[in-house]
Design a protein around this motif. Sequence first.
Motif, PDB file in Angstrom:
ATOM      1  N   PHE A  27       3.887  11.926  -5.231  1.00 16.55           N
ATOM      2  CA  PHE A  27       4.146  13.308  -4.870  1.00 16.55           C
ATOM      3  C   PHE A  27       5.545  13.451  -4.293  1.00 16.55           C
ATOM      4  O   PHE A  27       6.227  14.427  -4.541  1.00 16.55           O
ATOM      5  N   GLY A  28       5.970  12.465  -3.507  1.00 20.32           N
ATOM      6  CA  GLY A  28       7.320  12.494  -2.960  1.00 20.32           C
ATOM      7  C   GLY A  28       8.371  12.502  -4.056  1.00 20.32           C
ATOM      8  O   GLY A  28       9.376  13.208  -3.966  1.00 20.32           O
ATOM      9  N   GLN A  29       8.144  11.713  -5.107  1.00 22.35           N
ATOM     10  CA  GLN A  29       9.080  11.695  -6.230  1.00 22.35           C
ATOM     11  C   GLN A  29       9.092  13.040  -6.942  1.00 22.35           C
ATOM     12  O   GLN A  29      10.154  13.544  -7.323  1.00 22.35           O
ATOM     13  N   LEU A  30       7.927  13.646  -7.131  1.00 23.73           N
ATOM     14  CA  LEU A  30       7.859  14.946  -7.783  1.00 23.73           C
ATOM     15  C   LEU A  30       8.537  16.023  -6.942  1.00 23.73           C
ATOM     16  O   LEU A  30       9.241  16.890  -7.473  1.00 23.73           O
ATOM     17  N   ILE A  31       8.345  15.959  -5.634  1.00 25.48           N
ATOM     18  CA  ILE A  31       8.980  16.925  -4.737  1.00 25.48           C
ATOM     19  C   ILE A  31      10.490  16.757  -4.781  1.00 25.48           C
ATOM     20  O   ILE A  31      11.236  17.738  -4.847  1.00 25.48           O
ATOM     21  N   GLU A  32      10.956  15.522  -4.772  1.00 24.98           N
ATOM     22  CA  GLU A  32      12.399  15.265  -4.832  1.00 24.98           C
ATOM     23  C   GLU A  32      12.992  15.780  -6.141  1.00 24.98           C
ATOM     24  O   GLU A  32      14.087  16.348  -6.153  1.00 24.98           O
ATOM     25  N   LYS A  33      12.286  15.603  -7.229  1.00 27.73           N
ATOM     26  CA  LYS A  33      12.759  16.095  -8.527  1.00 27.73           C
ATOM     27  C   LYS A  33      12.839  17.621  -8.525  1.00 27.73           C
ATOM     28  O   LYS A  33      13.828  18.201  -8.980  1.00 27.73           O
ATOM     29  N   ALA A  34      11.794  18.276  -7.996  1.00 24.92           N
ATOM     30  CA  ALA A  34      11.794  19.738  -7.936  1.00 24.92           C
ATOM     31  C   ALA A  34      12.918  20.239  -7.032  1.00 24.92           C
ATOM     32  O   ALA A  34      13.579  21.233  -7.340  1.00 24.92           O
ATOM     33  N   ASP A  67       0.829  -1.206   0.000  1.00 26.87           N
ATOM     34  CA  ASP A  67       0.000   0.000   0.000  1.00 26.87           C
ATOM     35  C   ASP A  67       0.862   1.254   0.000  1.00 26.87           C
ATOM     36  O   ASP A  67       0.574   2.231  -0.696  1.00 26.87           O
ATOM     37  N   LYS A  68       1.931   1.222   0.768  1.00 30.02           N
ATOM     38  CA  LYS A  68       2.819   2.382   0.855  1.00 30.02           C
ATOM     39  C   LYS A  68       3.511   2.641  -0.478  1.00 30.02           C
ATOM     40  O   LYS A  68       3.662   3.782  -0.898  1.00 30.02           O
ATOM     41  N   ALA A  69       3.915   1.576  -1.170  1.00 26.15           N
ATOM     42  CA  ALA A  69       4.600   1.728  -2.452  1.00 26.15           C
ATOM     43  C   ALA A  69       3.672   2.244  -3.541  1.00 26.15           C
ATOM     44  O   ALA A  69       4.114   2.928  -4.467  1.00 26.15           O
ATOM     45  N   GLU A  70       2.392   1.941  -3.443  1.00 24.81           N
ATOM     46  CA  GLU A  70       1.442   2.343  -4.471  1.00 24.81           C
ATOM     47  C   GLU A  70       0.653   3.588  -4.092  1.00 24.81           C
ATOM     48  O   GLU A  70      -0.219   4.016  -4.849  1.00 24.81           O
ATOM     49  N   ALA A  71       0.950   4.183  -2.954  1.00 24.43           N
ATOM     50  CA  ALA A  71       0.188   5.335  -2.484  1.00 24.43           C
ATOM     51  C   ALA A  71       0.459   6.564  -3.342  1.00 24.43           C
ATOM     52  O   ALA A  71       1.502   6.679  -3.980  1.00 24.43           O
ATOM     53  N   GLU A  72      -0.512   7.496  -3.342  1.00 19.00           N
ATOM     54  CA  GLU A  72      -0.349   8.733  -4.101  1.00 19.00           C
ATOM     55  C   GLU A  72       0.785   9.574  -3.544  1.00 19.00           C
ATOM     56  O   GLU A  72       1.455  10.276  -4.266  1.00 19.00           O
TER      57      GLU A  72
END
Length: 181
Positions: free
Chosen positions: A125-132, A116-121
């Motif tokens: 968002f965490g990946q997008l925040i890390e990229k930004a 569930d944690k791996a597939e959560a929204e």
Amino acid sequence: MKHLLVPAALAAVAAAAPASAQSASEKINMVIAYSADECPVAQPGEVVVCEILVEEERYRIPSNLRYSTNPANQSLARQVDQIKYVGDFGAMSCNPAGAGGFTGCTQKFIEAAYKDKAEAEGVRFGQLIEKARAERLSTIDTEAAAEQERVEMIEREYMQRLERERAAEVPGEGAPPPPPK
């Protein structure tokens, strides 16, 4: 009552008109296109029906196949997941039958929580925040260097102005004393 029969009769005539107008020699060409330019031109004795879909749908699985509930359309990983616990009993099985069957329940709960944690929204968002954040940090060094250069230039100008003021003659200091009265 008469008013209801007239529209029904007109609808029946309209529905029968295309069927009677179509002859056995007419060819019907049904085409799926992604722009109006791709639709073929109808030839004599041919009817072309052109359905225009949006460009994003071009390389996707058709919607009538995308949501199939047929077991044959399940992925192999899903099929393996379903049979993974068939006949599983005893220690580490999370099954009330057999000795130690309860011991696998915690492991199942942990696996489900991580899934569930791996597939959560929030993960996306965490990946997008890390990229930004990475993009912002990639420019921070050049911005910091430019700001440092600007501050040093202001400090140099300030020091030069102080040296000029120190070297300049103070008003009234170098002039002869006023005559006594």
